[in-house]
Write an enzyme that holds these catalytic residues in place. Structure first.
Site, PDB file in Angstrom:
ATOM      1  CG  ASP A 170      -0.212  -0.053   2.518  1.00 33.71           C
ATOM      2  OD1 ASP A 170       0.999   0.226   2.545  1.00 33.71           O
ATOM      3  OD2 ASP A 170      -0.846  -0.389   3.532  1.00 33.71           O
ATOM      4  CE1 TYR A 264       9.167   0.297   4.767  1.00 35.78           C
ATOM      5  CE2 TYR A 264       7.490   1.315   3.381  1.00 35.78           C
ATOM      6  CZ  TYR A 264       7.848   0.660   4.545  1.00 35.78           C
ATOM      7  OH  TYR A 264       6.907   0.376   5.494  1.00 35.78           O
ATOM      8  NE  ARG A 284       5.096   2.884  12.851  1.00 30.50           N
ATOM      9  CZ  ARG A 284       4.133   3.742  13.188  1.00 30.50           C
ATOM     10  NH1 ARG A 284       4.367   4.705  14.058  1.00 30.50           N
ATOM     11  NH2 ARG A 284       2.945   3.662  12.625  1.00 30.50           N
TER      12      ARG A 284
END
Ligand code: NAD
Ligand code: G6P
Ligand code: MN
Length: 441
Positions: A170, A264, A284
Site C-alpha cells: 500500500d 522505503y 516503531r
C-alpha cells in the site's frame, strides 16, 4: 450483479476493521454474500470479530458474517482471501527492530536484518495458508499484504508458482494520494510508470488521462518538502515518525532527481541517518502497540460494550482502498492499472527475468498483465540486483535450512557493514526466532 464470498486472513489484524468498512462502502461496486474472518489467535480474533459482528448486523444484515480459527470453515466456499497475517505478532516485530540496533544496524519491519528475520518466519505460514485455500476453494484468489511482501513473493514464485496469489503493497498507493494532492488531482485521474522491487522503487512518470506529464512539477515540490502535504490526505501514514519519512524523500530525490523515490529507499540510501534517529529501547513496534493497535482494539471494546457501532467508526486508509479495488478488478475484469509485485520476465528490459519486481500491471479476470517499463539506469539496476539477491538468498536459506546462505543474505544487505556484524546479528536472531525459523545447519 454476482455476489462474492471473502475471507480476511489475519482477521485479528489492526487493518481488518478498515477493510470491512471499505467493503461496506463499496457494496454497489463489489457486492458480498459472505464475509469471514480467520486468525490463529482466537482471543485476538474474537475481540474484533464480536465488534464487527455488531457493525455488520447494523449496516449489512443480508451478508452472512462469521469469524473462526478453523481453516476448513474459513476457506470453504470463498472467492477471495485478503491476507495480512503477522507471524510472531508485534512481540517478534519488536525483536526484529531491536536486535539489529544493538549491533549499530537499523531495525525495520521489512528492510535489512529485521525484514530478513520476519521473512524467515512468514514463508512457512504463508505457504501453509495457500495450501489450505487451494484445498477448500481451488478457484480462490489470495490478495496478499502479509510482509515482508518481497520475500513472501519470491517464496511464492519458487514454492507455489501456479497458485493464484497476488502480492501487494500500500505504500505507493498512500504516496500517490500525497502526489495527487500536490498537483490538485485525484489518484484515479493519474496513470503512473514505476519500476523497482517492493519497498525499493521509483516513479518515472505521472500523467493525467489526457497525457499531461506532472513529474517535473511534483519533483520541484518534493525537492523542497518531500512528500509532506499541508492537508493530511492519507489517514494511514500519519504518526510523527511517518512524517519524518515523508520529509526524508527530499534527500532520496537528491540522489537521482530524475525519478520520484519510494519512501522505503531511506533505509538503503541513508541507513546511518536512520540508526542515529532510532531509540534502541523504543522502536516503531512500540509506537504501533501504543497507537494503532490500542486505538483499534479500544474502539472494538467500546462497540461491544455499547452493543452498537453508533458514534464509533473505524477508519479506512489506502490499505483498504487498494485491496478492494484489486478484488473488483479481478471479479469484474475492469482492466484497471495498478502496481503489483510480479515476476519480471522482461517487464524491466535489463533486469533478471526471475526477479520479483513491483511494476504497473493491467488487472483483469485472468490476473495481472505487467506493462513494459523499458531499460533502467545502472545506478538503480545495481541497487536492485543487490537487494533482490538478498531476498533470493533468504528464500534459499529457508528451503535448504542453510546458515551459510542466510549469513550471505545479511552480509549482502546494504544496511549491514560487514560479514562480522552480519554473523553477530544472525546468531542473535536465531536465538530469538526459536520455534519460528526452520533449523539452520
Ligand atoms: P497484527 O499483528 O495486528 O495482525 C496480524 C494478525 O495475523 C494477528 O491477529 C495474528 O494473530 C494473525 N496471524 C499470525 N499468524 C497467522 C496465521 N498463520 N494464520 C492466521 N492468522 C495469523 O499486524 P498488522 O500491523 O495489522 O499487520 C498485518 C500484516 O499486514 C503484517 O504482515 C503487516 O506487515 C502487513 N502489512 C502489509 C502492508 C503492505 O504494504 N504489504 C501494509 C500494511 C500492513
Ligand atoms: C507501509 C508499508 C507496509 C508496512 C507499513 C508499516 O504501509 O507499505 O508494508 O507494513 O507501512 O506501517 P506501521 O504503521 O505498522 O509501521
Ligand atoms: Mn508495503
Amino acid at each position: 450483479m454476482k455476489k462474492f464470498s471473502v475471507v480476511i486472513a489475519g482477521g485479528g489484524s489492526t487493518y481488518t476493521p478498515g477493510i470491512v468498512m471499505m467493503l461496506l462502502d463499496n457494496l454497489d461496486r463489489f457486492p458480498l454474500r459472505t464475509l469471514k474472518l480467520y486468525d490463529n489467535d482466537g482471543e485476538r480474533q474474537a475481540m474484533l470479530g464480536d465488534a464487527l459482528d455488531i457493525v455488520m448486523r447494523e449496516k449489512a444484515p443480508d451478508i452472512e458474517f462469521s469469524f473462526t480459527t478453523d481453516p476448513e470453515e474459513a476457506f470453504t466456499d470463498v472467492d477471495f482471501c485478503f491476507a495480512h497475517i503477522r507471524t510472531g505478532k508485534y512481540e517478534m516485530r519488536e525483536k526484529d527492530e531491536k536486535i539489529p540496533l544493538k549491533h549499530g544496524v537499523l531495525g525495520q519491519e521489512t528492510c535489512g536484518p529485521g525484514g530478513i528475520a520476519y521473512g524467515m518466519r512468514s514463508i512457512g505460514d504463508m505457504i501453509e495458508m495457500i495450501d489450505l485455500m487451494e484445498k477448500y476453494s481451488p478457484d480462490c484468489w489470495m490478495l496478499n499484504y502479509s510482509n515482508p511482501a518481497a520475500i513472501v513473493a519470491e517464496a511464492c514464485r519458487v514454492l507455489r508458482p501456479n497458485s493464484k496469489v497476488l502480492n501487494i503493497c500500500d505504500m505507493p498507493v498512500g504516496t500517490l494520494r500525497r502526489i495527487s494532492h500536490i498537483i490538485d488531482k485525484e489518484p484515479q485521474d493519474l496513470e503512473v510508470r514505476y519500476f523497482g522491487l517492493n519497498h525499493f522503487g521509483w516513479w518515472t512518470s505521472i500523467k493525467d488521462k489526457e497525457g499531461n506529464e506532472y513529474l517535473p512539477a511534483i519533483r520541484d515540490y518534493v525537492a523542497e518538502n518531500g512528500y509532506l502535504t499541508q492537508k493530511e490526505v492519507d489517514t494511514q501514514h500519519t504518526d510523527a515518525s511517518w512524517q519524518d519519512t515523508h520529509k526524508k524523500a527530499k534527500d532520496l530525490l537528491a540522489v537521482d532527481p530524475r525519478f520520484l523515490p519510494n519512501t522505503y529507499l531511506k533505509y538503503y540510501l541513508y541507513p546511518d541517518y536512520v540508526v542515529e534517529h532510532s531509540n534502541p529501547d523504543h522502536t516503531r513496534a512500540n509506537e504501533v502497540i501504543a497507537g494503532r493497535e490500542k486505538t483499534v482494539f479500544s474502539m472494538a471494546k467500546t462497540i461491544i460494550k455499547n452493543g452498537t457501532s453508533e458514534g464509533c467508526e473505524f477508519e479506512m486508509g489506502a490499505h483498504a482502498t487498494f485491496v478492494v479495488d484489486l478484488a473488483r478488478a479481478i471479479a469484474f475484469n475492469t482492466h484497471e492499472r495498478m502496481l503489483l509485485i510480479v515476476e519480471n520476465n522482461g517487464t524491466i528490459a535489463n533486469f533478471d527475468d526471475d526477479a520479483m519486481v513491483e511494476v504497473p500491471c493491467i488487472v483483469g479476470s485472468n490476473g495481472p498483465e505487467p506493462l513494459s517499463q523499458g531499460k533502467i539506469p545502472e545506478f538503480q539496476r545495481a541497487l536492485m540486483y543487490q537487494q533482490v539477491t538478498v531476498e533470493k538468498l533468504v528464500v534459499e536459506a529457508y528451503i535448504e535450512g542453510s546458515y551459510q546462505k542466510l549469513w550471505q543474505a545479511l552480509t549482502l544487505s546494504k544496511t549491514v557493514p560487514s560479514a562480522k556484524v552480519a554473523k553477530e546479528i544472525l546468531d542473535d536472531l536465531i536465538e530469538a526466532n526459536k520455534g519460528y525459523w526452520p533449523e539452520l545447519h
